[in-house]
Design an enzyme around this catalytic site. Structure first.
Site, PDB file in Angstrom:
ATOM      1  N   CYS A   7      -4.244   9.709   1.071  1.00  0.00           N
ATOM      2  CA  CYS A   7      -5.208  10.651   0.505  1.00  0.00           C
ATOM      3  C   CYS A   7      -6.424  10.773   1.407  1.00  0.00           C
ATOM      4  O   CYS A   7      -6.672   9.924   2.257  1.00  0.00           O
ATOM      5  CB  CYS A   7      -5.654  10.186  -0.883  1.00  0.00           C
ATOM      6  SG  CYS A   7      -4.314  10.043  -2.077  1.00  0.00           S
ATOM      7  N   GLY A  33      -2.862  14.528   2.586  1.00  0.00           N
ATOM      8  CA  GLY A  33      -2.275  14.717   1.268  1.00  0.00           C
ATOM      9  C   GLY A  33      -2.091  16.181   0.961  1.00  0.00           C
ATOM     10  O   GLY A  33      -3.023  16.966   1.137  1.00  0.00           O
ATOM     11  N   ASN A 107      -9.539   6.924  -2.149  1.00  0.00           N
ATOM     12  CA  ASN A 107      -8.359   6.749  -1.311  1.00  0.00           C
ATOM     13  C   ASN A 107      -8.017   5.263  -1.338  1.00  0.00           C
ATOM     14  O   ASN A 107      -8.870   4.425  -1.035  1.00  0.00           O
ATOM     15  CB  ASN A 107      -8.683   7.215   0.118  1.00  0.00           C
ATOM     16  CG  ASN A 107      -7.579   6.887   1.122  1.00  0.00           C
ATOM     17  OD1 ASN A 107      -7.869   6.728   2.302  1.00  0.00           O
ATOM     18  ND2 ASN A 107      -6.348   6.793   0.673  1.00  0.00           N
ATOM     19  N   GLY A 108      -6.814   4.943  -1.725  1.00  0.00           N
ATOM     20  CA  GLY A 108      -6.419   3.546  -1.790  1.00  0.00           C
ATOM     21  C   GLY A 108      -5.577   3.286  -3.014  1.00  0.00           C
ATOM     22  O   GLY A 108      -5.139   4.216  -3.707  1.00  0.00           O
ATOM     23  N   CYS A 243      -6.310  -0.913   7.749  1.00  0.00           N
ATOM     24  CA  CYS A 243      -4.894  -0.573   7.927  1.00  0.00           C
ATOM     25  C   CYS A 243      -4.633  -0.055   9.344  1.00  0.00           C
ATOM     26  O   CYS A 243      -5.173   0.973   9.750  1.00  0.00           O
ATOM     27  CB  CYS A 243      -4.496   0.488   6.909  1.00  0.00           C
ATOM     28  SG  CYS A 243      -2.829   1.146   7.139  1.00  0.00           S
ATOM     29  N   TYR A 249      -0.123   6.391  12.784  1.00  0.00           N
ATOM     30  CA  TYR A 249       0.421   7.642  12.254  1.00  0.00           C
ATOM     31  C   TYR A 249      -0.541   8.496  11.444  1.00  0.00           C
ATOM     32  O   TYR A 249      -0.664   9.690  11.674  1.00  0.00           O
ATOM     33  CB  TYR A 249       1.667   7.355  11.392  1.00  0.00           C
ATOM     34  CG  TYR A 249       2.065   8.534  10.527  1.00  0.00           C
ATOM     35  CD1 TYR A 249       2.545   9.713  11.105  1.00  0.00           C
ATOM     36  CD2 TYR A 249       1.920   8.496   9.144  1.00  0.00           C
ATOM     37  CE1 TYR A 249       2.886  10.811  10.320  1.00  0.00           C
ATOM     38  CE2 TYR A 249       2.260   9.587   8.361  1.00  0.00           C
ATOM     39  CZ  TYR A 249       2.737  10.737   8.949  1.00  0.00           C
ATOM     40  OH  TYR A 249       3.061  11.816   8.188  1.00  0.00           O
ATOM     41  N   CYS A 389       3.919  -1.299   1.571  1.00  0.00           N
ATOM     42  CA  CYS A 389       2.458  -1.352   1.472  1.00  0.00           C
ATOM     43  C   CYS A 389       2.052  -1.193   0.014  1.00  0.00           C
ATOM     44  O   CYS A 389       2.630  -0.392  -0.716  1.00  0.00           O
ATOM     45  CB  CYS A 389       1.825  -0.236   2.309  1.00  0.00           C
ATOM     46  SG  CYS A 389       0.030  -0.143   2.138  1.00  0.00           S
ATOM     47  N   CYS A 440      -4.894  -5.117   9.136  1.00  0.00           N
ATOM     48  CA  CYS A 440      -3.792  -5.431   8.225  1.00  0.00           C
ATOM     49  C   CYS A 440      -2.479  -5.024   8.892  1.00  0.00           C
ATOM     50  O   CYS A 440      -2.271  -3.847   9.200  1.00  0.00           O
ATOM     51  CB  CYS A 440      -3.954  -4.707   6.890  1.00  0.00           C
ATOM     52  SG  CYS A 440      -2.591  -5.039   5.733  1.00  0.00           S
ATOM     53  N   CYS A 443       2.751  -4.534   6.716  1.00  0.00           N
ATOM     54  CA  CYS A 443       4.016  -3.788   6.707  1.00  0.00           C
ATOM     55  C   CYS A 443       4.971  -4.279   7.797  1.00  0.00           C
ATOM     56  O   CYS A 443       6.166  -3.988   7.752  1.00  0.00           O
ATOM     57  CB  CYS A 443       3.765  -2.284   6.839  1.00  0.00           C
ATOM     58  SG  CYS A 443       2.657  -1.830   8.176  1.00  0.00           S
TER      59      CYS A 443
END
Length: 456
Positions: A7, A33, A107-108, A243, A249, A389, A440, A443
């Site tokens: 988002c 989004g 967002n999250g 992240c 990406y 995630c 982080c 993933c």
């Protein structure tokens, strides 16, 4: 092919055409989004909200923006990570409660949503949506606090997981970020106006200058009367864990995220990928669009020519009418098309940002072979994605992530590539200027900074 987008949030205060500036900001964040969009603005009469399913340009018209007056606004463009693609889960959320009108978007993804929701329901609260954002608003409204700011702090101290948050009230715009800083939130200025955005590309469109990021655990309070903003750190200090997939990406390559150039990071990923996994080939081809920067880096390091051997159709909407007669790999073909005269007879290196389930990568390899490529080698600009995630990215369950149950050779065989190479985790850390502790990487490693309620 990558995870689905997350988002984007944008906020501005004070600004005479706040809703229109927010519309532009959301337009720049559309890539984050595509399911829903919303704006809440504020003037002397109160807060005004409009949100709906659809793209930003479809949700807002001149008439709609005229009905969103005021000198402050927050906005959101959404891809569902919790709550599903339903209108009731679109942001911002607006309540009339103890502290007057309060609107929120974020967002999250909270990792303790169900525990918090169950406790609130047991206490008599009724929810109108499945969104964890509404849980945050309920916590704020029910906090044992005398001021809104103290209520926000109380709510955030109960919330676990990821949030980059914007709150609009009758008097204030508040921005906050979780202590780990999982999701980005940049702050900019223009002519006495404070602007917040998930990415700096939105600042470029509205004419704002990037100042800094909202720090992990920080709450920034911007009075709507134009008086001096305040910064406080009300949350316990922990090791930041932003992240890393933002740079792999999610973010636009023209953005700064966490203060770092996305384009520079991706090119470095491609360069190290070429050093780690060299191959004799005639052509480097990116899987558009997120593979372009890494492919450029791979080409520069290897000396193998780069070209756009696959073209993406940028005008494919969220849905389209499929032909009644089955066409092989139609879903990929409607979005991507090979340039046959570039690929025919060539040894091709396909560079992509990630492999998730593997099915799309397999179809792209087949498509390139059918276009006449003699060899097809895949190079992936991140490590194997082995874990889901829980911090605001729409990922499949772990058992659907191909790297969680297949070896490198097995994945290579599944996607039908002549060879397959992933970026090493240490190389990724090097690209980010990290010693392994600053981002982080859950993933790739399964080392979750915040343990989710549901076991991964």
């Amino acid at each position: 092919m990558p995870f689905r987008d997350e988002c984007g949030v944008f906020g501005i205060c004070p600004q005479t055409e706040a809703s229109r500036q927010t519309y532009l900001g959301l337009y720049a964040l559309q890539h984050r989004g595509q399911e829903a969009a919303g704006i809440c603005s504020g003037d002397a009469e109160g807060l005004h909200l409009h949100k709906a399913l659809g793209y930003v340009a479809d949700v807002f018209s001149e008439a709609v923006l005229d009905a969103l007056p005021g000198d402050a606004a927050i906005g959101h463009t959404r891809y569902s990570t919790t709550g599903g693609n339903v209108a009731s889960a679109a942001h911002p959320f607006l309540i009339h409660g103890r502290f007057g009108q309060v609107a929120l978007c974020h967002n999250g993804n909270l990792t303790n949503t169900e525990t918090l929701r169950a406790a609130l329901i047991a206490d008599g609260h009724t929810f109108t949506s499945p969104s964890d954002s509404e849980v945050l608003l309920a916590l704020i409204n029910r906090a044992q606090a005398d001021t809104l700011e103290d209520a926000v702090v109380s709510a955030l101290r109960q919330a676990e997981g990821a949030y980059s948050l914007l709150i609009l009230t009758d008097h204030t715009l508040i921005a906050a970020r979780d202590p780990h800083g999982f999701r980005p939130l940049a702050m900019g200025h223009m002519n006495g106006t404070t602007v917040f955005s998930s990415e700096t590309c939105a600042f470029d469109l509205v004419g704002a200058a990037y100042i800094r990021d909202v720090a992990p655990g920080e709450m920034v309070v911007v009075p709507r009367d134009g008086s001096t903003l305040r910064s406080v750190f009300p949350l316990p200090k922990v090791q930041p864990k932003p992240c890393v997939f933002e740079h792999i990406y999610f973010a636009r390559p023209d953005s700064l995220v966490y203060g770092k150039s996305v384009m520079v990071a991706r090119r470095e990923m491609g360069r190290l990928l070429a050093l780690r996994h060299p191959v004799e080939a005639d052509l480097i081809v990116p899987v558009p669009d997120s593979g372009v920067s890494a492919a450029l880096g791979y080409s520069e390091q290897s000396g193998i020519p780069f070209d756009f051997g696959i073209i993406r159709n940028h005008y494919v909407g969220r849905t389209f009418i499929e032909p009644k007669q089955t066409i092989r790999s139609f879903g990929v073909k409607v979005k991507l098309n090979p340039v046959r005269h570039l690929l025919a007879g060539k040894r091709v290196v396909l560079v992509d940002d990630s492999i998730v389930r593997g099915t799309t990568s397999k179809k792209i390899v087949q498509m390139v072979r059918e276009a006449g490529a003699k060899e097809v080698h895949m190079r992936i600009a991140c490590p194997p994605t082995t874990h889901s995630c829980f911090y605001g990215i729409d990922t499949p369950k772990r058992q659907h992530l191909i790297a969680s149950y297949m070896s490198l050779k097995e994945i290579e065989g599944f996607v039908e590539a002549d060879s397959l190479g992933y970026l090493d985790l240490k190389d990724l850390e090097s690209c980010m200027g990290d010693d392994g502790h600053g981002y982080c990487y859950a993933c790739f490693t399964g080392d979750y900074p915040v343990v989710p309620e549901a076991k991964p």
